[in-house]
Write a protein that holds these residues in place. Structure first.
Motif, PDB file in Angstrom:
ATOM      1  N   TYR A 108       0.834  -1.205   0.000  1.00  0.00           N
ATOM      2  CA  TYR A 108       0.000   0.000   0.000  1.00  0.00           C
ATOM      3  C   TYR A 108       0.862   1.245   0.000  1.00  0.00           C
ATOM      4  CZ  TYR A 108      -3.963  -2.959   1.216  1.00  0.00           C
ATOM      5  OH  TYR A 108      -4.943  -3.917   1.201  1.00  0.00           O
ATOM      6  N   GLY A 109       0.384   2.265  -0.669  1.00  0.00           N
ATOM      7  CA  GLY A 109       1.118   3.522  -0.698  1.00  0.00           C
ATOM      8  C   GLY A 109       0.475   4.473  -1.676  1.00  0.00           C
ATOM      9  N   LYS A 110       1.261   5.432  -2.148  1.00  0.00           N
ATOM     10  CA  LYS A 110       0.717   6.409  -3.098  1.00  0.00           C
ATOM     11  C   LYS A 110       1.363   6.239  -4.466  1.00  0.00           C
ATOM     12  CE  LYS A 110      -0.324   9.979   0.296  1.00  0.00           C
ATOM     13  NZ  LYS A 110      -1.117   8.934   1.014  1.00  0.00           N
ATOM     14  N   PRO A 112       2.497   7.558  -8.240  1.00  0.00           N
ATOM     15  CA  PRO A 112       3.166   8.811  -8.612  1.00  0.00           C
ATOM     16  C   PRO A 112       2.187   9.979  -8.783  1.00  0.00           C
ATOM     17  CG  PRO A 112       4.086   6.993  -9.842  1.00  0.00           C
ATOM     18  CD  PRO A 112       2.939   6.428  -9.079  1.00  0.00           C
TER      19      PRO A 112
ATOM     20  N   ILE B  88      11.315  -4.790  -3.556  1.00  0.00           N
ATOM     21  CA  ILE B  88      10.132  -4.755  -4.417  1.00  0.00           C
ATOM     22  C   ILE B  88      10.359  -3.764  -5.553  1.00  0.00           C
ATOM     23  CG2 ILE B  88       7.696  -4.101  -4.561  1.00  0.00           C
ATOM     24  CD1 ILE B  88       7.291  -5.082  -1.772  1.00  0.00           C
ATOM     25  N   ILE B  91      12.913  -4.949  -8.310  1.00  0.00           N
ATOM     26  CA  ILE B  91      12.455  -5.909  -9.316  1.00  0.00           C
ATOM     27  C   ILE B  91      11.173  -5.480 -10.018  1.00  0.00           C
ATOM     28  CG2 ILE B  91      13.594  -7.920  -8.318  1.00  0.00           C
ATOM     29  CD1 ILE B  91      11.044  -8.641  -6.893  1.00  0.00           C
ATOM     30  N   ASN B  92      10.629  -4.320  -9.627  1.00  0.00           N
ATOM     31  CA  ASN B  92       9.406  -3.832 -10.264  1.00  0.00           C
ATOM     32  C   ASN B  92       9.533  -2.370 -10.677  1.00  0.00           C
ATOM     33  OD1 ASN B  92       7.202  -5.989 -10.019  1.00  0.00           O
ATOM     34  ND2 ASN B  92       8.098  -5.954  -7.966  1.00  0.00           N
ATOM     35  N   GLY B  94       7.819  -0.735 -12.488  1.00  0.00           N
ATOM     36  CA  GLY B  94       6.508  -0.098 -12.558  1.00  0.00           C
ATOM     37  C   GLY B  94       6.095   0.638 -11.293  1.00  0.00           C
ATOM     38  N   VAL B  95       6.665   0.267 -10.166  1.00  0.00           N
ATOM     39  CA  VAL B  95       6.301   0.938  -8.916  1.00  0.00           C
ATOM     40  C   VAL B  95       7.488   1.716  -8.326  1.00  0.00           C
ATOM     41  CG1 VAL B  95       4.406  -0.573  -8.257  1.00  0.00           C
ATOM     42  CG2 VAL B  95       6.733  -1.180  -7.606  1.00  0.00           C
ATOM     43  N   ASP B  97       8.434   4.621  -8.742  1.00  0.00           N
ATOM     44  CA  ASP B  97       8.124   5.982  -8.312  1.00  0.00           C
ATOM     45  C   ASP B  97       6.939   6.056  -7.349  1.00  0.00           C
ATOM     46  OD1 ASP B  97      10.203   7.069  -9.840  1.00  0.00           O
ATOM     47  OD2 ASP B  97       8.967   6.922 -11.643  1.00  0.00           O
ATOM     48  N   CYS B  98       6.521   4.915  -6.836  1.00  0.00           N
ATOM     49  CA  CYS B  98       5.431   4.925  -5.859  1.00  0.00           C
ATOM     50  C   CYS B  98       6.008   5.066  -4.458  1.00  0.00           C
ATOM     51  CB  CYS B  98       4.630   3.619  -5.926  1.00  0.00           C
ATOM     52  SG  CYS B  98       3.771   3.342  -7.482  1.00  0.00           S
ATOM     53  N   ASP B  99       5.224   5.706  -3.585  1.00  0.00           N
ATOM     54  CA  ASP B  99       5.565   5.736  -2.161  1.00  0.00           C
ATOM     55  C   ASP B  99       4.949   4.508  -1.518  1.00  0.00           C
ATOM     56  OD1 ASP B  99       7.044   7.943  -1.708  1.00  0.00           O
ATOM     57  OD2 ASP B  99       5.373   9.262  -1.198  1.00  0.00           O
ATOM     58  N   ILE B 100       5.729   3.527  -1.193  1.00  0.00           N
ATOM     59  CA  ILE B 100       5.159   2.333  -0.557  1.00  0.00           C
ATOM     60  C   ILE B 100       5.252   2.487   0.957  1.00  0.00           C
ATOM     61  CG2 ILE B 100       5.336  -0.161  -0.270  1.00  0.00           C
ATOM     62  CD1 ILE B 100       6.368  -0.363  -3.109  1.00  0.00           C
ATOM     63  N   ASP B 101       4.102   2.481   1.614  1.00  0.00           N
ATOM     64  CA  ASP B 101       4.071   2.681   3.066  1.00  0.00           C
ATOM     65  C   ASP B 101       4.089   1.360   3.827  1.00  0.00           C
ATOM     66  OD1 ASP B 101       3.892   5.455   2.793  1.00  0.00           O
ATOM     67  OD2 ASP B 101       1.725   5.336   2.461  1.00  0.00           O
ATOM     68  N   THR B 102       3.220   0.436   3.421  1.00  0.00           N
ATOM     69  CA  THR B 102       3.145  -0.830   4.136  1.00  0.00           C
ATOM     70  C   THR B 102       3.079  -1.993   3.150  1.00  0.00           C
ATOM     71  OG1 THR B 102       0.733  -0.769   4.212  1.00  0.00           O
ATOM     72  CG2 THR B 102       1.901   0.184   6.093  1.00  0.00           C
TER      73      THR B 102
END
Lengths: 119, 119
Positions: A108-110, A112, B88, B91-92, B94-95, B97-102
DNA sequence: GTATCTGCAAAGAATTTGCAATCCT
DNA sequence: AGGATTGCAAATTCTTTGCAGATAC
């Protein structure tokens, strides 16, 4: 028809979304039928069920084992590679002798877009 | 009292199990109160909530980020190390630039006991 | 014609919430 | 007294199921 909708949905739809989409063509279909068909398709390994730790399950036409990232702002779901079972065993001696069948990973997260929308 | 029960439970109890255990000392406690207290304790980072893709959530006194193995036969829950968020991302793409929180990871399979019981 | 599938509505599990009563200070 | 906490029951959400009627081969 249910299978068709899942195969043509790129947004990892919930049962509700699938029901709405099938309804457009078969207006009399019921939720029960959607659930029953989805269960059959999952059992036949035609589609994948994504068990969500909270909220409704989602369905994916990609059946190879993989994991998901969910944006906590816009609910977009992005496919990601699943963790390797051997890797889990390697770093966890406590489960070395367990038979691991499936791994359910949801990050879970945000995304871009939402990240920068906030800034 | 709810916190006490969770801290003294080694079996990753569900809300129901916590309710039953607290009831032994406070016979008049209600489910609503258990849920409300658990939510508070989770928000205060005193305990960890384990969101299960199917079935009731479980609670853990270990609050460091970690994952779980669940035996599909006996329902035993074993703590395992969580996957690293950087891994994560690595190897991905695609994510990336995502902020992964949990990261919620639950592995399913058979524990050594149930594995050999079947054989 | 018999086995399967459907719609519907009710049941079910897990969780949340509104509210009046109770507790604490 | 005044704010927080409780018990209780009803409401929500997501999913499953019983059953009588419709469908398919």
């Amino acid at each position: 028809m249910v299978l068709d909708v899942v195969k043509n949905s790129m947004d990892h739809p919930t049962t509700d979304m699938i029901y709405t989409r099938v309804s457009e063509i078969l207006p009399n279909i019921s939720m029960g039928t959607v659930y029953r068909n989805l269960a059959q398709l999952v059992a036949a390994n035609e589609i994948m069920q994504i068990g969500m730790p909270s909220g409704a399950d989602r369905y994916d036409w990609r059946i190879e084992s993989h994991a998901h990232f969910v944006c906590t702002d816009c609910n977009t779901v992005i496919d990601i590679a699943n963790i390797n079972i051997d890797d889990i065993k390697r770093i966890n001696p406590g489960v070395k002798d367990c038979d691991i069948d499936t791994v359910n990973l949801v990050a879970y997260g945000k995304c871009p877009k939402c990240k920068q929308a906030k800034a």
